[in-house]
Write an enzyme that holds these catalytic residues in place. Structure first.
Site, PDB file in Angstrom:
ATOM      1  N   SER A  13       0.815  -1.257  -0.066  1.00  0.00           N
ATOM      2  CA  SER A  13      -0.093  -0.093   0.107  1.00  0.00           C
ATOM      3  C   SER A  13       0.790   1.307   0.072  1.00  0.00           C
ATOM      4  O   SER A  13       0.328   2.344   0.101  1.00  0.00           O
ATOM      5  CB  SER A  13      -0.868   0.064   1.283  1.00  0.00           C
ATOM      6  OG  SER A  13      -0.091   0.152   2.381  1.00  0.00           O
ATOM      7  N   ASN A  14       2.155   1.080   0.009  1.00  0.00           N
ATOM      8  CA  ASN A  14       3.053   2.174   0.276  1.00  0.00           C
ATOM      9  C   ASN A  14       3.610   2.659  -1.124  1.00  0.00           C
ATOM     10  O   ASN A  14       4.455   2.037  -1.628  1.00  0.00           O
ATOM     11  CB  ASN A  14       4.140   1.568   1.176  1.00  0.00           C
ATOM     12  CG  ASN A  14       5.084   2.826   1.668  1.00  0.00           C
ATOM     13  OD1 ASN A  14       5.558   3.726   0.767  1.00  0.00           O
ATOM     14  ND2 ASN A  14       5.503   2.690   2.827  1.00  0.00           N
ATOM     15  N   GLY A  43       5.900   4.971  -1.782  1.00  0.00           N
ATOM     16  CA  GLY A  43       7.356   5.366  -1.751  1.00  0.00           C
ATOM     17  C   GLY A  43       8.223   3.981  -1.843  1.00  0.00           C
ATOM     18  O   GLY A  43       8.921   4.102  -2.491  1.00  0.00           O
ATOM     19  N   GLU A  73      -8.178  -8.179   3.131  1.00  0.00           N
ATOM     20  CA  GLU A  73      -7.603  -9.353   3.935  1.00  0.00           C
ATOM     21  C   GLU A  73      -6.097  -9.474   4.183  1.00  0.00           C
ATOM     22  O   GLU A  73      -5.647 -10.458   5.175  1.00  0.00           O
ATOM     23  CB  GLU A  73      -7.863 -10.601   3.156  1.00  0.00           C
ATOM     24  CG  GLU A  73      -9.169 -11.016   2.955  1.00  0.00           C
ATOM     25  CD  GLU A  73      -9.877 -10.655   1.707  1.00  0.00           C
ATOM     26  OE1 GLU A  73     -10.042 -11.305   0.491  1.00  0.00           O
ATOM     27  OE2 GLU A  73     -10.272  -9.231   1.687  1.00  0.00           O
ATOM     28  N   ASP A 123       8.742  -6.056   4.339  1.00  0.00           N
ATOM     29  CA  ASP A 123       8.337  -5.610   5.678  1.00  0.00           C
ATOM     30  C   ASP A 123       9.513  -4.648   6.151  1.00  0.00           C
ATOM     31  O   ASP A 123      10.571  -5.315   5.923  1.00  0.00           O
ATOM     32  CB  ASP A 123       7.929  -6.703   6.697  1.00  0.00           C
ATOM     33  CG  ASP A 123       7.273  -6.247   7.688  1.00  0.00           C
ATOM     34  OD1 ASP A 123       6.136  -5.458   7.474  1.00  0.00           O
ATOM     35  OD2 ASP A 123       7.671  -6.153   9.111  1.00  0.00           O
ATOM     36  N   PHE A 158       9.941   9.270   2.203  1.00  0.00           N
ATOM     37  CA  PHE A 158       8.575   9.165   2.939  1.00  0.00           C
ATOM     38  C   PHE A 158       8.893   8.527   4.613  1.00  0.00           C
ATOM     39  O   PHE A 158      10.121   8.513   4.466  1.00  0.00           O
ATOM     40  CB  PHE A 158       7.758   8.067   2.436  1.00  0.00           C
ATOM     41  CG  PHE A 158       8.203   6.481   2.263  1.00  0.00           C
ATOM     42  CD1 PHE A 158       7.817   5.645   3.252  1.00  0.00           C
ATOM     43  CD2 PHE A 158       9.117   6.215   1.254  1.00  0.00           C
ATOM     44  CE1 PHE A 158       8.604   4.267   3.339  1.00  0.00           C
ATOM     45  CE2 PHE A 158       9.656   4.976   1.304  1.00  0.00           C
ATOM     46  CZ  PHE A 158       9.429   4.128   2.325  1.00  0.00           C
ATOM     47  N   ASP A 213      12.139   9.272   6.718  1.00  0.00           N
ATOM     48  CA  ASP A 213      13.259   9.790   5.783  1.00  0.00           C
ATOM     49  C   ASP A 213      13.640  11.323   6.389  1.00  0.00           C
ATOM     50  O   ASP A 213      14.757  11.538   6.295  1.00  0.00           O
ATOM     51  CB  ASP A 213      12.783  10.022   4.438  1.00  0.00           C
ATOM     52  CG  ASP A 213      12.977   8.573   3.940  1.00  0.00           C
ATOM     53  OD1 ASP A 213      13.636   7.597   4.492  1.00  0.00           O
ATOM     54  OD2 ASP A 213      12.578   8.216   2.484  1.00  0.00           O
ATOM     55  N   HIS A 238      18.551   0.440   2.863  1.00  0.00           N
ATOM     56  CA  HIS A 238      18.074  -0.906   3.158  1.00  0.00           C
ATOM     57  C   HIS A 238      17.491  -1.511   2.037  1.00  0.00           C
ATOM     58  O   HIS A 238      17.645  -2.730   1.681  1.00  0.00           O
ATOM     59  CB  HIS A 238      17.305  -1.082   4.734  1.00  0.00           C
ATOM     60  CG  HIS A 238      16.115   0.163   4.456  1.00  0.00           C
ATOM     61  ND1 HIS A 238      16.325   1.549   4.169  1.00  0.00           N
ATOM     62  CD2 HIS A 238      14.828  -0.108   4.548  1.00  0.00           C
ATOM     63  CE1 HIS A 238      15.053   2.013   4.235  1.00  0.00           C
ATOM     64  NE2 HIS A 238      14.133   1.162   4.502  1.00  0.00           N
ATOM     65  N   ARG A 239      16.527  -0.928   1.590  1.00  0.00           N
ATOM     66  CA  ARG A 239      15.599  -1.356   0.304  1.00  0.00           C
ATOM     67  C   ARG A 239      16.339  -1.707  -0.746  1.00  0.00           C
ATOM     68  O   ARG A 239      16.424  -2.891  -1.346  1.00  0.00           O
ATOM     69  CB  ARG A 239      14.446  -0.407   0.083  1.00  0.00           C
ATOM     70  CG  ARG A 239      13.409  -0.846  -1.064  1.00  0.00           C
ATOM     71  CD  ARG A 239      12.370   0.019  -0.942  1.00  0.00           C
ATOM     72  NE  ARG A 239      11.681  -0.076   0.219  1.00  0.00           N
ATOM     73  CZ  ARG A 239      11.629   0.863   1.496  1.00  0.00           C
ATOM     74  NH1 ARG A 239      12.354   2.014   1.236  1.00  0.00           N
ATOM     75  NH2 ARG A 239      11.091   0.651   2.411  1.00  0.00           N
TER      76      ARG A 239
HETATM   77  P1  ITT Z   1       2.928  -2.339   2.996  1.00  0.00           P
HETATM   78  O1  ITT Z   1       2.918  -3.207   4.369  1.00  0.00           O
HETATM   79  O2  ITT Z   1       1.571  -2.128   2.463  1.00  0.00           O
HETATM   80  O3  ITT Z   1       3.937  -2.757   2.404  1.00  0.00           O
HETATM   81  P2  ITT Z   1       3.691  -0.058   5.043  1.00  0.00           P
HETATM   82  O4  ITT Z   1       3.882   1.374   5.042  1.00  0.00           O
HETATM   83  O5  ITT Z   1       2.797  -0.499   6.026  1.00  0.00           O
HETATM   84  O6  ITT Z   1       3.358  -0.582   3.598  1.00  0.00           O
HETATM   85  P3  ITT Z   1       5.716  -1.660   6.745  1.00  0.00           P
HETATM   86  O7  ITT Z   1       4.590  -2.452   7.317  1.00  0.00           O
HETATM   87  O8  ITT Z   1       6.593  -2.198   6.250  1.00  0.00           O
HETATM   88  O9  ITT Z   1       5.065  -0.896   5.462  1.00  0.00           O
HETATM   89  O10 ITT Z   1       6.162  -0.322   7.460  1.00  0.00           O
HETATM   90  C1  ITT Z   1       7.200   0.089   7.558  1.00  0.00           C
HETATM   91  C2  ITT Z   1       7.064   1.618   8.019  1.00  0.00           C
HETATM   92  O11 ITT Z   1       8.542   1.981   8.172  1.00  0.00           O
HETATM   93  C3  ITT Z   1       6.784   2.343   6.888  1.00  0.00           C
HETATM   94  O12 ITT Z   1       5.386   2.749   7.045  1.00  0.00           O
HETATM   95  C4  ITT Z   1       7.630   3.709   7.126  1.00  0.00           C
HETATM   96  O13 ITT Z   1       6.849   4.565   8.106  1.00  0.00           O
HETATM   97  C5  ITT Z   1       8.862   3.148   7.957  1.00  0.00           C
HETATM   98  N1  ITT Z   1       9.822   2.910   6.694  1.00  0.00           N
HETATM   99  C6  ITT Z   1      10.358   1.694   6.055  1.00  0.00           C
HETATM  100  N2  ITT Z   1      10.992   2.026   5.122  1.00  0.00           N
HETATM  101  C7  ITT Z   1      11.230   3.211   5.022  1.00  0.00           C
HETATM  102  C8  ITT Z   1      11.889   4.197   4.175  1.00  0.00           C
HETATM  103  O14 ITT Z   1      12.868   3.713   3.378  1.00  0.00           O
HETATM  104  N3  ITT Z   1      12.195   5.458   4.763  1.00  0.00           N
HETATM  105  C9  ITT Z   1      11.358   6.018   5.781  1.00  0.00           C
HETATM  106  N4  ITT Z   1      10.478   5.422   6.517  1.00  0.00           N
HETATM  107  C10 ITT Z   1      10.477   4.020   6.038  1.00  0.00           C
END
Ligand code: ITT
Length: 207
Positions: free
Chosen positions: A12-13, A15, A39, A76, A151, A154, A180-181
Site C-alpha cells: 500500500s506504500n 514510496g 484480507e 516488511d 516518505f 526519511d 536498506h531497500r
Molecule cells: P505495506 O505493508 O503495505 O507494504 P507499510 O507502509 O505499512 O506498507 P511496513 O509495514 O513495512 O509498510 O511499515 C514500515 C514503516 O517503516 C513505513 O510505513 C515507514 O513509516 C517506515 N519505513 C520503512 N522504510 C522506510 C524508508 O525507506 N524511509 C522512511 N520510512 C520507512
C-alpha cells in the site's frame, strides 16, 4: 539480464513502489503494483521475517497472476532506535501514524544515543517457492526535520555512509546508494540472475 521481467509488488506504500522501480529498472525488471485487498492485514510479531512471510503467503494466494508476471513480492520494513532497544521496529507504521516524526524527535530530546537503523525484508514468491532478502542501513536521528523527499522517517534519518543529509534531502537515486531497500533488492537481483540460469528454471538461458 535479457528480456524484461515483471514482478507484482503487493504493497500500500507508494514510496516503496517508486524506490523498487528505480532500483530494479537497470536490471530489466519491471514492477507492477497491487494495493492489497483488506484480507492482507499484518500479523503482529517482533520479527520482520515472520511478518514478511505472513504477508507473502496472503499476497501470493490473493493475487491473480497473469503469465507475464514472474513472481509476487512483499516487503516488511522498520525504523529501529538503539535507545529504545529497536522500538518502533515492526511497529514503525503505527508509530509514524500516531506519534509522527515530530513525536519521535520529542521523545529523543536530550538523549545522547541517537543511533538508528532502517531494516527491511523482501519476500518473493516464485515458481511455488518463497525466498527472502534482507537489507540494513545504519545512521543517526537528526536534531530536526529536514527535507521533503521520500516518505516515513526519511526527514529525520541521516545515513552513516552519507554526507550528513537526511534521506529526505536526497534525490531518490542518492537514497538508493545507501538504503536498506536497495540492498535487499540487489540481493534479490543476484539471486534471480542465478535462478534464471538454473536447470530447473524454465525462464532463462539455462532451460
Ligand atoms: P505495506 O505493508 O503495505 O507494504 P507499510 O507502509 O505499512 O506498507 P511496513 O509495514 O513495512 O509498510 O511499515 C514500515 C514503516 O517503516 C513505513 O510505513 C515507514 O513509516 C517506515 N519505513 C520503512 N522504510 C522506510 C524508508 O525507506 N524511509 C522512511 N520510512 C520507512
Amino acid at each position: 539480464m535479457g528480456e524484461t521481467t515483471t514482478i507484482l509488488f503487493v504493497t500500500s506504500n507508494q514510496g516503496k513502489i517508486a524506490e523498487a522501480k528505480e532500483a530494479l529498472r537497470p536490471y530489466g525488471i519491471d514492477i507492477e503494483s497491487y494495493n492489497p485487498i483488506p484480507e492482507i492485514d499484518e500479523i503482529q510479531s517482533s520479527d520482520l521475517v515472520v511478518v514478511a512471510a505472513d504477508k507473502l503467503m496472503k499476497a501470493a494466494s490473493n493475487s491473480n497472476l497473469s503469465s507475464s508476471i514472474l513472481g509476487v513480492m512483499v516487503e516488511d520494513a522498520g525504523f529501529f532506535l538503539d535507545e529504545y532497544e529497536g522500538f518502533p521496529g515492526v511497529y514503525s507504521s503505527y508509530v509514524h501514524k500516531t506519534l509522527g516524526i515530530s513525536g519521535v524527535l520529542r521523545s529523543l530530546k536530550g538523549i545522547e544515543n541517537r543511533n538508528a537503523s532502517f531494516r527491511c525484508v523482501i519476500g518473493i514468491h516464485i515458481d511455488g517457492e518463497n525466498f527472502f532478502f534482507e537489507g540494513t542501513c545504519n545512521g543517526i536521528v537528526s536534531d530536526e526535520i529536514r527535507g521533503k523527499n521520500g516518505f516515513g522517517y526519511d526527514p529525520i534519518f541521516i545515513p552513516n555512509e552519507g554526507d550528513g543529509r537526511t534521506f529526505a534531502e536526497m534525490k531518490l537515486e542518492e537514497k538508493e546508494i545507501f538504503s536498506h531497500r536497495a540492498k535487499a533488492l540487489k540481493a534479490f537481483v543476484s539471486f534471480l540472475e542465478e535462478w534464471k540460469q538454473s536447470p530447473t528454471s524454465n525462464h532463462g538461458n539455462g532451460s
